[in-house]
Design an enzyme around this catalytic site. Sequence first.
Site, PDB file in Angstrom:
ATOM      1  N   ASP A 107     -66.675  13.738  11.330  1.00  0.00           N
ATOM      2  CA  ASP A 107     -67.531  14.467  12.262  1.00  0.00           C
ATOM      3  C   ASP A 107     -68.818  14.956  11.594  1.00  0.00           C
ATOM      4  O   ASP A 107     -68.978  14.862  10.371  1.00  0.00           O
ATOM      5  CB  ASP A 107     -66.757  15.650  12.873  1.00  0.00           C
ATOM      6  CG  ASP A 107     -66.050  16.507  11.824  1.00  0.00           C
ATOM      7  OD1 ASP A 107     -66.329  16.343  10.624  1.00  0.00           O
ATOM      8  OD2 ASP A 107     -65.228  17.335  12.216  1.00  0.00           O
ATOM      9  N   ASN A 154     -57.316  26.912  14.929  1.00  0.00           N
ATOM     10  CA  ASN A 154     -56.958  26.744  16.348  1.00  0.00           C
ATOM     11  C   ASN A 154     -56.288  25.391  16.615  1.00  0.00           C
ATOM     12  O   ASN A 154     -56.099  25.012  17.758  1.00  0.00           O
ATOM     13  CB  ASN A 154     -58.199  26.902  17.227  1.00  0.00           C
ATOM     14  CG  ASN A 154     -59.250  25.823  16.977  1.00  0.00           C
ATOM     15  OD1 ASN A 154     -59.055  24.937  16.141  1.00  0.00           O
ATOM     16  ND2 ASN A 154     -60.354  25.886  17.699  1.00  0.00           N
ATOM     17  N   HIS A 205     -57.501  22.392  15.775  1.00  0.00           N
ATOM     18  CA  HIS A 205     -58.384  21.236  15.972  1.00  0.00           C
ATOM     19  C   HIS A 205     -58.277  20.258  14.803  1.00  0.00           C
ATOM     20  O   HIS A 205     -57.933  20.638  13.683  1.00  0.00           O
ATOM     21  CB  HIS A 205     -59.841  21.648  16.243  1.00  0.00           C
ATOM     22  CG  HIS A 205     -60.608  22.154  15.071  1.00  0.00           C
ATOM     23  ND1 HIS A 205     -61.798  22.837  15.195  1.00  0.00           N
ATOM     24  CD2 HIS A 205     -60.398  22.066  13.725  1.00  0.00           C
ATOM     25  CE1 HIS A 205     -62.265  23.139  14.008  1.00  0.00           C
ATOM     26  NE2 HIS A 205     -61.440  22.690  13.103  1.00  0.00           N
ATOM     27  N   GLU A 230     -61.425  19.980  19.878  1.00  0.00           N
ATOM     28  CA  GLU A 230     -61.038  21.372  20.065  1.00  0.00           C
ATOM     29  C   GLU A 230     -59.948  21.482  21.138  1.00  0.00           C
ATOM     30  O   GLU A 230     -59.910  20.669  22.070  1.00  0.00           O
ATOM     31  CB  GLU A 230     -62.262  22.180  20.515  1.00  0.00           C
ATOM     32  CG  GLU A 230     -63.432  22.143  19.529  1.00  0.00           C
ATOM     33  CD  GLU A 230     -63.270  23.117  18.374  1.00  0.00           C
ATOM     34  OE1 GLU A 230     -62.133  23.422  17.979  1.00  0.00           O
ATOM     35  OE2 GLU A 230     -64.305  23.562  17.851  1.00  0.00           O
TER      36      GLU A 230
HETATM   37  P1  PGA Z   1     -61.342  24.281   6.512  1.00  0.00           P
HETATM   38  O1  PGA Z   1     -61.661  23.577   7.886  1.00  0.00           O
HETATM   39  O2  PGA Z   1     -60.846  23.208   5.608  1.00  0.00           O
HETATM   40  O3  PGA Z   1     -62.651  24.860   6.045  1.00  0.00           O
HETATM   41  O4  PGA Z   1     -60.318  25.332   6.779  1.00  0.00           O
HETATM   42  C1  PGA Z   1     -60.726  22.680   8.403  1.00  0.00           C
HETATM   43  C2  PGA Z   1     -61.084  22.347   9.805  1.00  0.00           C
HETATM   44  O5  PGA Z   1     -61.671  23.199  10.503  1.00  0.00           O
HETATM   45  O6  PGA Z   1     -60.779  21.221  10.241  1.00  0.00           O
END
Ligand code: PGA
Length: 241
Positions: free
Chosen positions: A67, A136, A138, A143
């Site tokens: 992404d 959350n 995702h 999302e």
């Molecule tokens: P993070 O993000 O590794 O910074 O916790 C992971 C994500 O949001 O997919």
Amino acid sequence: MKKTICKNYEKMSEVAADLIVRQVNLKPNSILGFATGSTPVGTYKLLEEYNKAGKIDFSEITTFNLDEYYPIFRSNDQSYYYFMQKNLFSNVNIKPENINIPNGEASDPDAECVAYDEKIKALGGIDLQVLGIGRNGHIGFNEPGDELIAQTHVTGLTQSTIDANSVFFPNVDSMPKRALTMGLYSILNAKKIVILINGANKAQAAKRMLCGGIGTDSPASFLQLHSDVTVILDEEAASLI
Ligand code: PGA
């Protein structure tokens, strides 16, 4: 899903890096899917060390990132382009032309997304996809919501993601509120998936993904449909399982 619970973040990173090394040693021209965020940084650091030590060769590897924010300049130090250069690509012997990241500068983002999926397909699909997970649930920028989208697409970010990520921008207004992300089909189409989960603040998301049913409230729960997923957790993230 295969689960590996590691003592801490360092051990989790080691296990993940070893999996990637094994994949590339078996197939030197592997197509690897990479993720950004703080979770895989330790794994990328080890890959850099292993590359310097001759344990893994990136010269034939092609990569696709999950992404990118939209819109964002590549030169913005919060872009995922910038992140990948800094944390992995500029430190290993990968060919720049083999690096693919959704283009946050694209004038036609929808066309960019279609072309991204076509390129993955044309090259034969992703051999090994590395994922993190949001608090959350995702994966990529898919999302939680009423519905999920299969293909690479433009998406709005939820408040939870804006809250989690805006701290890295000078202020919340300068953070893009949209992103380009591989969709659930694009991710599930990878031949193998490895998802890294660490920290107590991911324990609930890990429990929901592994122990609940499949639902759009947890995009990561769709990984239950895939036949070759390795979940690597540290003890804190695994505490509710
Ligand atoms: P993070 O993000 O590794 O910074 O916790 C992971 C994500 O949001 O997919």
